[in-house]
Design a protein around this motif. Structure first.
Motif, PDB file in Angstrom:
ATOM      1  N   GLU A  88      43.713  35.270  37.791  1.00 10.57           N
ATOM      2  CA  GLU A  88      42.882  36.454  37.508  1.00 10.57           C
ATOM      3  C   GLU A  88      43.263  37.505  38.538  1.00 10.57           C
ATOM      4  N   LYS A  89      42.559  38.648  38.456  1.00 10.65           N
ATOM      5  CA  LYS A  89      42.824  39.689  39.451  1.00 10.65           C
ATOM      6  C   LYS A  89      42.487  39.149  40.842  1.00 10.65           C
ATOM      7  N   ASN A  90      43.348  39.446  41.798  1.00 12.45           N
ATOM      8  CA  ASN A  90      43.104  39.076  43.199  1.00 12.45           C
ATOM      9  C   ASN A  90      42.987  37.573  43.433  1.00 12.45           C
ATOM     10  N   SER A  91      43.634  36.826  42.576  1.00 15.73           N
ATOM     11  CA  SER A  91      43.619  35.376  42.793  1.00 15.73           C
ATOM     12  C   SER A  91      44.371  35.043  44.081  1.00 15.73           C
ATOM     13  N   PRO A  92      43.788  34.197  44.908  1.00 16.23           N
ATOM     14  CA  PRO A  92      44.410  33.918  46.210  1.00 16.23           C
ATOM     15  C   PRO A  92      45.569  32.933  46.134  1.00 16.23           C
ATOM     16  N   PHE A  93      45.756  32.300  44.981  1.00 15.70           N
ATOM     17  CA  PHE A  93      46.803  31.274  44.910  1.00 15.70           C
ATOM     18  C   PHE A  93      48.187  31.907  44.882  1.00 15.70           C
ATOM     19  N   PRO A  94      49.140  31.340  45.601  1.00 21.42           N
ATOM     20  CA  PRO A  94      50.468  31.934  45.674  1.00 21.42           C
ATOM     21  C   PRO A  94      51.131  32.084  44.307  1.00 21.42           C
ATOM     22  N   ALA A  95      50.795  31.203  43.383  1.00 17.71           N
ATOM     23  CA  ALA A  95      51.415  31.274  42.052  1.00 17.71           C
ATOM     24  C   ALA A  95      51.055  32.562  41.311  1.00 17.71           C
ATOM     25  N   CYS A  96      49.940  33.172  41.699  1.00 15.38           N
ATOM     26  CA  CYS A  96      49.492  34.366  40.988  1.00 15.38           C
ATOM     27  C   CYS A  96      49.719  35.638  41.792  1.00 15.38           C
ATOM     28  N   ASP A 119      40.677  22.253  25.773  1.00 17.87           N
ATOM     29  CA  ASP A 119      39.528  23.153  25.600  1.00 17.87           C
ATOM     30  C   ASP A 119      39.660  24.319  26.559  1.00 17.87           C
ATOM     31  N   PHE A 120      39.311  25.481  26.075  1.00 19.90           N
ATOM     32  CA  PHE A 120      39.337  26.650  26.949  1.00 19.90           C
ATOM     33  C   PHE A 120      37.945  26.853  27.529  1.00 19.90           C
ATOM     34  N   GLU A 121      37.896  27.071  28.825  1.00 14.89           N
ATOM     35  CA  GLU A 121      36.606  27.305  29.476  1.00 14.89           C
ATOM     36  C   GLU A 121      36.623  28.721  30.028  1.00 14.89           C
ATOM     37  N   ASP A 122      35.804  29.617  29.413  1.00 12.74           N
ATOM     38  CA  ASP A 122      35.788  30.989  29.934  1.00 12.74           C
ATOM     39  C   ASP A 122      34.835  31.096  31.111  1.00 12.74           C
ATOM     40  N   GLN A 123      34.759  32.332  31.647  1.00 14.12           N
ATOM     41  CA  GLN A 123      33.990  32.470  32.892  1.00 14.12           C
ATOM     42  C   GLN A 123      32.505  32.135  32.708  1.00 14.12           C
ATOM     43  N   ALA A 124      31.930  32.498  31.545  1.00 16.13           N
ATOM     44  CA  ALA A 124      30.505  32.239  31.299  1.00 16.13           C
ATOM     45  C   ALA A 124      30.245  30.731  31.290  1.00 16.13           C
ATOM     46  N   GLU A 150      28.053  28.218  33.760  1.00 18.59           N
ATOM     47  CA  GLU A 150      27.065  27.225  33.314  1.00 18.59           C
ATOM     48  C   GLU A 150      27.320  25.864  33.980  1.00 18.59           C
ATOM     49  N   ASN A 151      28.568  25.453  33.903  1.00 19.84           N
ATOM     50  CA  ASN A 151      28.928  24.161  34.498  1.00 19.84           C
ATOM     51  C   ASN A 151      28.682  24.146  35.991  1.00 19.84           C
ATOM     52  N   PHE A 152      29.001  25.296  36.608  1.00 17.70           N
ATOM     53  CA  PHE A 152      28.813  25.399  38.050  1.00 17.70           C
ATOM     54  C   PHE A 152      27.331  25.235  38.398  1.00 17.70           C
ATOM     55  N   LYS A 153      26.456  25.868  37.569  1.00 16.84           N
ATOM     56  CA  LYS A 153      25.013  25.762  37.808  1.00 16.84           C
ATOM     57  C   LYS A 153      24.519  24.327  37.617  1.00 16.84           C
ATOM     58  N   ASP A 154      25.062  23.675  36.591  1.00 12.59           N
ATOM     59  CA  ASP A 154      24.634  22.298  36.313  1.00 12.59           C
ATOM     60  C   ASP A 154      25.155  21.291  37.329  1.00 12.59           C
ATOM     61  N   GLY A 155      26.144  21.720  38.080  1.00  9.21           N
ATOM     62  CA  GLY A 155      26.793  20.779  38.997  1.00  9.21           C
ATOM     63  C   GLY A 155      25.970  20.424  40.209  1.00  9.21           C
ATOM     64  N   GLU A 190      31.879  36.357  37.136  1.00  9.08           N
ATOM     65  CA  GLU A 190      33.199  36.960  37.288  1.00  9.08           C
ATOM     66  C   GLU A 190      34.000  36.323  38.410  1.00  9.08           C
ATOM     67  N   ASP A 191      33.302  35.645  39.321  1.00  8.31           N
ATOM     68  CA  ASP A 191      34.010  35.052  40.460  1.00  8.31           C
ATOM     69  C   ASP A 191      34.718  33.757  40.083  1.00  8.31           C
ATOM     70  N   LEU A 192      34.305  33.192  38.957  1.00 10.00           N
ATOM     71  CA  LEU A 192      34.852  31.891  38.612  1.00 10.00           C
ATOM     72  C   LEU A 192      36.060  32.061  37.716  1.00 10.00           C
ATOM     73  N   PRO A 193      37.094  31.220  37.935  1.00  7.02           N
ATOM     74  CA  PRO A 193      38.314  31.368  37.138  1.00  7.02           C
ATOM     75  C   PRO A 193      38.155  30.762  35.754  1.00  7.02           C
ATOM     76  N   GLU A 194      38.923  31.272  34.818  1.00  8.13           N
ATOM     77  CA  GLU A 194      39.019  30.629  33.514  1.00  8.13           C
ATOM     78  C   GLU A 194      39.937  29.420  33.646  1.00  8.13           C
ATOM     79  N   SER A 195      39.770  28.510  32.735  1.00  5.26           N
ATOM     80  CA  SER A 195      40.642  27.339  32.828  1.00  5.26           C
ATOM     81  C   SER A 195      40.809  26.670  31.465  1.00  5.26           C
ATOM     82  N   PHE A 196      41.883  25.893  31.348  1.00  2.00           N
ATOM     83  CA  PHE A 196      42.040  24.965  30.234  1.00  2.00           C
ATOM     84  C   PHE A 196      41.638  23.579  30.712  1.00  2.00           C
ATOM     85  N   ARG A 197      40.774  22.919  29.937  1.00  2.00           N
ATOM     86  CA  ARG A 197      40.421  21.528  30.267  1.00  2.00           C
ATOM     87  C   ARG A 197      41.289  20.640  29.403  1.00  2.00           C
TER      88      ARG A 197
END
Lengths: 299, 229
Positions: free
Chosen positions: A64-72, A100-105, A109-114, A127-134
């Motif tokens: 995403e924008k401003n991702s700290p990982f060197p790959a991005c 499965d695609f996991e968008d930021q929303a 949710e998952n972060f809250k349930d964790g 917006e702070d959380l990255p999107e991901s493929f599960r």
């Protein structure tokens, strides 16, 4: 007459060597307790491994924008075309079962349930959380290979292999188990020597009686049984203490952590472990008494 | 009953044999004195009969059994047919007379009813009637030896071995002990008694086997202790 006679002899022997008997009981209890704990951890690890292996996923996090990982770095957020291409690449891999695609929303949710704490929750926004493929795999053992083949794909920031996280947790439990078993082996050794010593003292204390028994033709079993019984009874009492220790461990430790492990240690397993440790404890006492008697009670 | 054929016994770490090519025969119902100085091999002889020791060479038969062929497992059964009496009595100090005698039967698993019947009989045989509930420390040396004899005889052994039974007892009391041994012998039990006591051997006029340095130097029926050639 026989049983009566042998039990009175056993009782006399145990009372005369009270301190040694207590030492035997304590070492057997601790040794067998640790052995039992080791076995319980072992069964817990294998049941957990079985439970979790099916559920292991790869999380492929996206840039995403401003991702700290060197790959991005300096590449900005992943584009929709890249996203679609990546999905296709993943799906085309032979070991992949489902993506499965996991968008930021949804990530939020998952972060809250964790179960994360409320301060962290108040600061973090979707917006702070990255999107991901599960990525769900057909064969969990292939996770590392899949992880390697996806690394460096355009738009991928980081890949988290849940299996590696689990393995480090299991590794910790396995170390704990090895430690318990190691100490248990030492305690068994100590118990063996102590029983040997107790029986030797006992044989010395009763050399008059055994001498006469030998002369009047008492059978070897009859002469040796009281001594062997002493060892076995001490071992049995130690085994009972070990059983209590194991039940406490189950109630106060395993039941506390079971919330996190999702594969509880059953009472059946505990009963099995107690049986095994009891048998081992008694057999060790039996053998130790027998071996010492052969040396110190000439028949 | 006891048959030694060319028996030699050398203890480990010793050059001189304790018994040196000894051959002797003791028949059923005999009364035999085994005499000789200390270290002449008397005790070794008795220990070999009990299979407490094994001979280096030669054959031993006791009660019809070849001891070399007798497995360790069966040694207790051999010992049940042999009674033993020692110089130091070997009684259990915490048991009374009755219990000491009964102990010998208890540990070979005899039923309680049998024990209740035979123990008083044998206590009477050795002349201790009325003292069944005394403790060993309350008895004189002679009486303690009678208890030991009662214990040795209570299982009606075929052989009674006595190793210096009068060694700790004054001469007057010894006569009583010998009377008991004689009474036991008259029931048909073979008695083999190792002793130093010349007066007793001379008065009994029984067979005498003399050992010296592990060799039999004399075997005489109706013999005496001293040299009487």
């Amino acid at each position: 007459m026989r049983a009566n006679f042998i039990f009175s002899e056993v009782w006399i022997g145990l009372r005369r060597n009270l301190t040694m008997t207590i030492a035997v009981i304590v070492t057997v209890a601790v040794g067998m307790g640790l052995l039992g704990i080791g076995l319980m951890i072992n069964s817990q690890v294998s049941s957990l491994t079985g439970y979790w292996t099916d559920k292991v996923e790869l999380s492929v996090f996206l840039c995403e924008k401003n991702s700290p990982f060197p790959a991005c770095k300096n590449k900005g957020a992943i584009t929709e075309e890249q996203k679609a291409a990546l999905k296709q690449t993943i799906e085309s891999l032979p070991d992949v079962e489902r993506v499965d695609f996991e968008d930021q929303a949804k990530a939020y949710e998952n972060f809250k349930d964790g179960g994360n704490n409320s301060i962290l929750l108040s600061v973090i926004k979707p917006e702070d959380l990255p999107e991901s493929f599960r990525v769900k795999l057909k064969d969990p053992d292939k996770s590392t290979a899949v992880q390697d083949s996806l690394k460096g794909q355009a738009g991928v920031s980081n890949i988290v292999n849940q299996r590696q996280i689990l393995e480090s947790a299991f590794g910790f439990m396995e170390k704990l188990r090895n430690m318990a078993l190691g100490v248990a082996i030492l305690m068994v050794l100590a118990a063996t020597l102590l029983i040997g010593n107790t029986v030797r003292l006992s044989a010395y204390n009763r050399r008059r009686e055994t001498g006469i028994m030998r002369l009047v033709g008492a059978s070897n079993v009859y002469i040796q049984l009281p001594f062997v019984m002493e060892g076995v009874i001490a071992g049995l009492i130690g085994g009972v203490f070990a059983a209590v220790l194991l039940i406490f461990t189950k109630v106060f430790i395993f039941e506390q952590i079971q919330t996190y492990t999702a594969a509880p240690l059953t009472w059946n397993t505990v009963a099995f472990v107690i049986t095994v440790t009891m048998i081992i404890g008694v057999v060790i006492c039996l053998l130790a008494s027998f071996v010492t008697l052969r040396r110190y009670l000439r028949v | 009953m006891i048959h030694f054929d060319n028996v030699t016994k050398v203890y480990a770490n010793q050059n001189r044999p304790a018994l040196d090519h000894v051959s002797v025969d003791v028949d059923k119902g005999e009364f035999v004195f085994l005499v000789g100085p200390s270290g002449s091999g008397k005790s070794t002889f008795l220990r070999l009969v009990l299979k407490e020791e094994r001979p280096n060479s030669g054959a031993i038969h006791v009660a019809g059994k070849d001891l070399a062929k007798l497995s360790n497992f069966k040694v207790p059964h051999l010992r049940r047919r042999i009674g033993c009496v020692f110089q130091d009595f070997r009684l259990l100090p915490k048991k009374n007379v009755y219990e000491n005698v009964a102990f010998a039967l208890e540990v070979i698993g005899k039923p309680r009813r049998f024990i209740r019947k035979v123990v008083p009989e044998v206590i009477e045989l050795v002349g201790l009637e009325g003292k069944a509930h005394r403790m060993p420390e309350e008895l004189s040396g002679g009486e303690q030896q009678r208890v030991a004899m009662a214990r040795a005889f209570v299982n009606r052994p075929m052989i009674l071995l006595a190793d210096e039974p009068t060694g700790n007892i004054d001469p007057a009391t010894s006569i009583g002990i010998m009377k008991v041994l004689d009474r036991i012998n008259r029931t048909g039990t073979t008695v083999l008694m190792a002793t130093h006591d010349a007066a007793i051997v001379d008065s009994m006029r029984k067979r005498v086997v003399e050992l010296e340095d592990g060799k039999i130097v004399r075997d005489q029926s109706r013999g005496v202790y001293g040299q009487a050639y």
